[in-house]
Design an enzyme around this catalytic site. Structure first.
Site, PDB file in Angstrom:
ATOM      1  N   GLY A 186      38.389  41.631  46.672  1.00 26.18           N
ATOM      2  CA  GLY A 186      39.655  42.086  47.042  1.00 26.18           C
ATOM      3  C   GLY A 186      40.128  43.451  46.770  1.00 26.18           C
ATOM      4  O   GLY A 186      41.083  43.739  46.373  1.00 26.18           O
ATOM      5  N   GLY A 223      46.316  46.683  47.066  1.00 24.14           N
ATOM      6  CA  GLY A 223      46.879  46.492  45.415  1.00 24.14           C
ATOM      7  C   GLY A 223      45.935  47.037  44.459  1.00 24.14           C
ATOM      8  O   GLY A 223      45.425  48.138  44.404  1.00 24.14           O
ATOM      9  N   ILE A 224      45.844  46.256  43.436  1.00 26.18           N
ATOM     10  CA  ILE A 224      45.300  46.279  42.271  1.00 26.18           C
ATOM     11  C   ILE A 224      43.525  46.542  42.258  1.00 26.18           C
ATOM     12  O   ILE A 224      43.155  47.521  41.770  1.00 26.18           O
ATOM     13  CB  ILE A 224      45.428  45.135  41.162  1.00 26.18           C
ATOM     14  CG1 ILE A 224      46.851  44.903  41.041  1.00 26.18           C
ATOM     15  CG2 ILE A 224      44.590  45.509  39.972  1.00 26.18           C
ATOM     16  CD1 ILE A 224      47.254  43.600  40.590  1.00 26.18           C
ATOM     17  N   GLY A 225      42.871  45.772  43.270  1.00 30.59           N
ATOM     18  CA  GLY A 225      41.680  45.807  43.386  1.00 30.59           C
ATOM     19  C   GLY A 225      41.319  47.507  44.112  1.00 30.59           C
ATOM     20  O   GLY A 225      40.260  48.031  43.663  1.00 30.59           O
ATOM     21  N   SER A 249      47.248  35.637  35.361  1.00 32.57           N
ATOM     22  CA  SER A 249      48.592  35.931  35.715  1.00 32.57           C
ATOM     23  C   SER A 249      49.355  35.463  34.561  1.00 32.57           C
ATOM     24  O   SER A 249      49.200  34.532  34.068  1.00 32.57           O
ATOM     25  CB  SER A 249      49.093  35.651  36.987  1.00 32.57           C
ATOM     26  OG  SER A 249      50.457  35.660  37.102  1.00 32.57           O
ATOM     27  N   TYR A 297      49.914  28.403  42.685  1.00 24.89           N
ATOM     28  CA  TYR A 297      49.366  29.785  42.212  1.00 24.89           C
ATOM     29  C   TYR A 297      49.350  29.528  40.593  1.00 24.89           C
ATOM     30  O   TYR A 297      48.431  29.946  39.963  1.00 24.89           O
ATOM     31  CB  TYR A 297      50.550  30.841  42.408  1.00 24.89           C
ATOM     32  CG  TYR A 297      50.052  32.226  42.045  1.00 24.89           C
ATOM     33  CD1 TYR A 297      49.124  32.714  42.738  1.00 24.89           C
ATOM     34  CD2 TYR A 297      50.862  32.646  40.862  1.00 24.89           C
ATOM     35  CE1 TYR A 297      48.910  34.010  42.159  1.00 24.89           C
ATOM     36  CE2 TYR A 297      50.483  34.041  40.311  1.00 24.89           C
ATOM     37  CZ  TYR A 297      49.583  34.808  41.244  1.00 24.89           C
ATOM     38  OH  TYR A 297      49.070  36.112  40.692  1.00 24.89           O
TER      39      TYR A 297
END
Ligand SMILES: NC(=O)c1ccc[n+]([C@@H]2O[C@H](COP(=O)([O-])OP(=O)(O)OC[C@H]3O[C@@H](n4cnc5c(N)ncnc54)[C@H](OP(=O)(O)O)[C@@H]3O)[C@@H](O)[C@H]2O)c1
Ligand SMILES: *[C@@H]1O[C@H](CO)[C@@H](O)[C@H](O)[C@H]1NC(C)=O
Ligand SMILES: *[C@@H]1O[C@H](CO)[C@@H](O)[C@H](O)[C@H]1NC(C)=O
Ligand SMILES: *[C@@H]1O[C@H](CO)[C@@H](O)[C@H](O)[C@H]1NC(C)=O
Length: 324
Positions: free
Chosen positions: A41, A45-47, A171, A199
């Site tokens: 990923g 975003g974060i990746g 998370s 999630y």
């Protein structure tokens, strides 16, 4: 002057709040020249932010993305930061499909003699509840079963490196579910009461997996940790009604600008767990420090039980003895 003073105080207070939510910063100076890091990923975003930080440190990257076009665009952007001329590979990986995962692992196996790290970063939140081609809830498969299968398939190649790390992006949502939720999945694939539960379960499962795998790999070169990036402004909210609606988003924007991290801030704890010389394993890392996950996530017998349950769920895939 009173107005001026007020403005200054308000500014200082807002800046203080911003710094508070900014979170930890990775201060390791370690370089990664010559080391291969696989990141799932990386196209958002974060990746994506992490990919830039890693290339700057000289790492060779495998961008494991579901959309090759997005991957190639990213590779072109990364070139500018790649002063070391490290190799960047774009490879296809769709975590919704075990056959895609196995194909990817075979490719890695034949391309690299050793890899330094696997960053299981790809994830979905609040995805519509439906089953994958393999018969599992999408969120559960993309966020947990997929990384579980991928990690096991890459263990042999990770073991060949002098030092190796697996970073599982978890998370704080892992705290929102209980053992009943966690086990519901093993009885019925659609027994998640809400998308939000799916999630939370996927992330709790990932924290437990990190703990159990670390235990199994204790006498090897591989460190396994779960990392909480914090609350980060990314495309993860693409299915989340309160945030994917542009009007509702605009209303929240002023507050979010201050209290929600930018992607490069969210990537700091991931970077830290790849660089730190601290050899702790099986831990939960938040704001670049060891942190405590929920008490459920600290239960070693549950971690072991859930690992075995997962192996049973995946018995079609793990027909032979696993590597750990
Ligand atoms: N943002 C937060 O506040 C927050 C908080 C806690 C934890 N996290 C975790 O951080 C990780 C990164 O999330 P993010 O916030 O950066 O979200 P994001 O911007 O939505 O990025 C998610 C990445 O995962 C990829 N992906 C999604 N489904 C996939 C699949 N089936 N196969 C392969 N790749 C897939 C996406 O690919 P495309 O680019 O093709 O869409 C994207 O590159 C996730 O594990 C998330 O749960 C985020
Ligand atoms: C990866 O390579 C090892 C040998 O180093 C082999 O035992 C293993 O089956 C391979 N896995 C895949 C998915 O190709
Ligand atoms: C890692 O750091 C923690 C504190 O952050 C410390 O308690 C622990 O002993 C360290 N572990 C190792 C192996 O250095
Ligand atoms: C830990 O998990 C095991 C196995 O599920 C369970 O029997 C036990 O009660 C749990 N321990 C605690 C302290 O919750």
């Amino acid at each position: 002057t009173a107005a001026c003073c007020n403005a200054l105080l308000t500014g200082a207070a807002l800046y203080g709040i911003y710094r508070y939510f900014y979170g930890g910063i990775c201060r390791c100076t370690t370089r990664l020249d010559g080391l291969v890091i696989i990141i799932t990923g990386p196209t958002s975003g974060i990746g994506k932010a992490l990919s830039f930080l890693l290339v700057e440190r000289g790492a060779s990257l495998v961008l494991a993305c579901r959309d090759l076009e997005k991957g190639n665009q990213l590779k072109n952007k990364l070139k500018k930061y790649n002063s070391n001329n490290a190799k960047i590979f774009v490879k296809q990986l769709n975590l919704q499909s075990f056959s895609s995962i196995i194909k990817f692992a075979e490719d890695i196996n034949s391309t690299f003699n050793e890899i330094y790290a696997l960053v299981n970063n790809a994830g979905v939140f609040f995805h519509e509840q439906k089953l994958t081609e393999d018969g599992f809830d999408i969120t559960f498969q993309v966020n947990y079963l997929g990384p579980f299968v991928l990690t096991h398939h890459l263990l042999k190649t990770l073991k060949k490196s002098d030092h190796a790390r697996v970073v599982n992006v978890a998370s704080e949502a892992h705290r929102t579910v209980n053992v009943y939720d966690l086990k519901a999945i093993t009885k019925c694939q659609t027994d998640f009461r809400t998308h939000y539960k799916a999630y939370g379960v996927s992330k709790l499962a990932l924290v437990l997996f990190s703990r159990q795998l670390a235990k199994k790999l204790k006498n090897t070169n591989i460190l396994v940790n779960a990392v909480n990036p914090g609350n980060v402004e990314t495309a993860i909210y693409r299915y989340f009604p309160p945030l994917c609606n542009p009007f509702l988003y605009a209303l929240q924007w002023p507050v979010r600008t201050i209290v929600v991290k930018r992607p490069h801030q969210g990537a700091q704890s991931l970077l830290h767990s790849l660089l730190t010389s601290n050899r702790s394993t099986g831990q939960y890392i938040s704001d670049c420090k060891l942190a405590l996950p929920s008490s459920i996530a600290l239960n070693d017998s549950l971690a072991e039980e859930y690992y075995d349950l997962t192996m049973q769920l995946l018995s079609d895939i793990f027909t032979t003895e696993s590597d750990c």
